[in-house]
Design an enzyme around this catalytic site. Structure first.
Site, PDB file in Angstrom:
ATOM      1  N   HIS A 257       6.160   6.212  -5.851  1.00 24.51           N
ATOM      2  CA  HIS A 257       4.747   5.677  -5.702  1.00 24.51           C
ATOM      3  C   HIS A 257       3.782   6.737  -5.736  1.00 24.51           C
ATOM      4  O   HIS A 257       3.166   7.065  -4.538  1.00 24.51           O
ATOM      5  CB  HIS A 257       4.658   4.591  -4.690  1.00 24.51           C
ATOM      6  CG  HIS A 257       3.437   3.664  -4.766  1.00 24.51           C
ATOM      7  ND1 HIS A 257       2.395   3.815  -5.510  1.00 24.51           N
ATOM      8  CD2 HIS A 257       3.338   2.634  -3.929  1.00 24.51           C
ATOM      9  CE1 HIS A 257       1.510   2.691  -5.212  1.00 24.51           C
ATOM     10  NE2 HIS A 257       1.971   2.133  -4.199  1.00 24.51           N
TER      11      HIS A 257
ATOM     12  N   LYS B  42       8.434 -14.630 -22.760  1.00 26.31           N
ATOM     13  CA  LYS B  42       9.004 -15.231 -23.812  1.00 26.31           C
ATOM     14  C   LYS B  42       9.948 -14.019 -24.486  1.00 26.31           C
ATOM     15  O   LYS B  42      10.726 -14.296 -25.498  1.00 26.31           O
ATOM     16  CB  LYS B  42       7.998 -15.096 -25.065  1.00 26.31           C
ATOM     17  CG  LYS B  42       6.850 -15.927 -24.804  1.00 26.31           C
ATOM     18  CD  LYS B  42       5.827 -15.861 -25.908  1.00 26.31           C
ATOM     19  CE  LYS B  42       4.310 -16.502 -25.495  1.00 26.31           C
ATOM     20  NZ  LYS B  42       3.287 -15.742 -26.398  1.00 26.31           N
TER      21      LYS B  42
ATOM     22  N   ARG C 214      -3.242  -3.828  -2.640  1.00 27.97           N
ATOM     23  CA  ARG C 214      -4.266  -2.541  -2.594  1.00 27.97           C
ATOM     24  C   ARG C 214      -4.099  -1.793  -3.994  1.00 27.97           C
ATOM     25  O   ARG C 214      -4.897  -1.380  -4.480  1.00 27.97           O
ATOM     26  CB  ARG C 214      -3.512  -1.774  -1.576  1.00 27.97           C
ATOM     27  CG  ARG C 214      -4.185  -2.122  -0.039  1.00 27.97           C
ATOM     28  CD  ARG C 214      -3.176  -1.715   0.862  1.00 27.97           C
ATOM     29  NE  ARG C 214      -2.039  -2.585   0.645  1.00 27.97           N
ATOM     30  CZ  ARG C 214      -2.029  -3.850   0.950  1.00 27.97           C
ATOM     31  NH1 ARG C 214      -2.940  -4.220   1.716  1.00 27.97           N
ATOM     32  NH2 ARG C 214      -1.138  -4.841   0.712  1.00 27.97           N
ATOM     33  N   THR C 215      -2.958  -1.556  -4.479  1.00 29.69           N
ATOM     34  CA  THR C 215      -3.082  -0.458  -5.490  1.00 29.69           C
ATOM     35  C   THR C 215      -3.470  -1.044  -6.748  1.00 29.69           C
ATOM     36  O   THR C 215      -4.322  -0.273  -7.131  1.00 29.69           O
ATOM     37  CB  THR C 215      -1.468  -0.257  -5.922  1.00 29.69           C
ATOM     38  OG1 THR C 215      -0.794   0.049  -4.721  1.00 29.69           O
ATOM     39  CG2 THR C 215      -1.317   0.785  -6.845  1.00 29.69           C
TER      40      THR C 215
ATOM     41  N   ARG D 110       3.020  -1.141 -12.627  1.00 32.13           N
ATOM     42  CA  ARG D 110       3.850  -1.300 -11.742  1.00 32.13           C
ATOM     43  C   ARG D 110       4.868  -2.132 -12.095  1.00 32.13           C
ATOM     44  O   ARG D 110       4.572  -3.231 -12.812  1.00 32.13           O
ATOM     45  CB  ARG D 110       3.333  -1.920 -10.400  1.00 32.13           C
ATOM     46  CG  ARG D 110       4.452  -2.342  -9.435  1.00 32.13           C
ATOM     47  CD  ARG D 110       3.903  -2.960  -7.850  1.00 32.13           C
ATOM     48  NE  ARG D 110       3.021  -1.894  -7.435  1.00 32.13           N
ATOM     49  CZ  ARG D 110       2.517  -1.967  -5.990  1.00 32.13           C
ATOM     50  NH1 ARG D 110       2.731  -2.967  -5.413  1.00 32.13           N
ATOM     51  NH2 ARG D 110       2.143  -0.895  -5.347  1.00 32.13           N
TER      52      ARG D 110
END
Ligand code: CP
Length: 302
Positions: free
Chosen positions: A128, A79, A50-51, A100
């Site tokens: 959030h 890496k 969703r986000t 995120r």
């Protein structure tokens, strides 16, 4: 000065209300070219449906372009590149970063490193804030107010970052009452209870998920977050502790709405979905309009 959104407390109550007003405008007219010529980096070091997709929809509807990754495995992090260097580089390419990350505090760190604004799309079990703004918008749309509401929060209140951000935001409005339903292992952390005590806000803690919900204006269900448990046995003990079923809603208030940030696992039985009190899919749609509003506000576009 650049405007980041890392914690919900980075915004004032007036800004919450401004975002609600803008979101209502974007809901009426979602397609506006105010981001034309701008590039937004969407950096998801942790899974999301969703986000990420609602941010990317919002950017597209505003006429902007998107760069980034949905999986850190496809970036140079594999890496050994540090978060510092990744953000430094990306902030040379983009006009805004949406990020995120599984580590608490990573979004604040990214904002310190970045030349361009950073929006936190979830940092570990911490915050959030864009979810909270869409939750506020959903509550306002369904209740007609953000004042004098009895909010039940159910499930994983320890690791649930959406719960933490929502509690902080709702505590800015008039006379909220919080009811926390959680097993001992997943209770709301002490720092949030202290915040409520300092503000003189009433709250109650419960272990049983019973007809106490009949007094609720909002029932905010949450998933037990498997990914935050270091011990799988601990997760197994609590994973199905509360399941909301349609029958349990019979005597709840007519205007009560069930919210859930999603994804759900077992905590809302599918037989709730057809009930008009189930609002979680509409809530997810509200995420597009709210994120258009957040982008516009962050980039000072309107
Ligand atoms: N509500 C929420 O954050 O959902 P995603 O994890 O799918 O983005």
């Amino acid at each position: 000065m650049k405007k980041d959104l890392i914690s919900i407390t980075d915004y004032t109550k007036d800004e919450y209300l401004r975002i609600m007003e803008l979101a209502a405008g974007f809901e009426k007219n979602p397609n506006r070219d105010i981001l034309q010529g701008k590039v937004v980096a969407s950096l998801f070091f942790e899974p999301s449906t969703r986000t990420r997709l609602s941010f990317e929809t919002a950017i597209s509807r505003l006429g902007g372009r998107i760069i980034g990754f949905a999986d850190a495995g496809s970036s140079s992090v594999t890496k050994g590149e540090t978060l510092h260097d990744t953000i430094k580089m990306v902030s040379n390419y983009a006009d805004l970063i949406v990020m995120r990350h599984p580590l608490e505090g990573s979004a604040r760190y990214a904002a310190e490193v970045s030349e361009v604004p950073v929006i936190n799309a979830g940092d570990g079990a911490n915050q959030h804030p864009t979810q909270t703004l869409l939750d506020l918008y959903s509550i306002l749309k369904t209740q007609g107010t953000l004042d004098n509401l009895n909010i039940f929060m159910v499930g994983d209140l320890k690791y649930g970052r959406t719960v933490h951000s929502l509690l902080m935001a709702m505590s800015e409005f008039e006379n909220p009452i919080f009811n926390f339903i959680a097993p001992e292992e997943l209770m709301i952390p002490e720092e949030y209870k202290m915040h409520l005590r300092e503000k003189g806000i009433r709250f109650y803690e419960h272990r049983e998920f019973t007809d106490i919900i009949n007094d609720a204006d909002i029932i905010y269900m949450t998933r037990v977050q498997k990914e935050r448990f270091s011990d799988p046995i601990e997760y197994e003990k609590v994973k199905n502790v509360y399941i909301l079923r349609n029958k349990m809603l019979e005597k709840t208030k007519a205007n009560m709405r069930v919210l859930h940030p999603l994804p759900r696992v077992n905590e809302i039985h599918p037989d709730v979905d057809a009930n008009q009190k189930a609002y979680y899919f509409d809530q997810a749609l509200n995420g597009v309009f709210t994120r258009e509003a957040i982008i516009a506000h962050t980039m000072k576009l309107i």
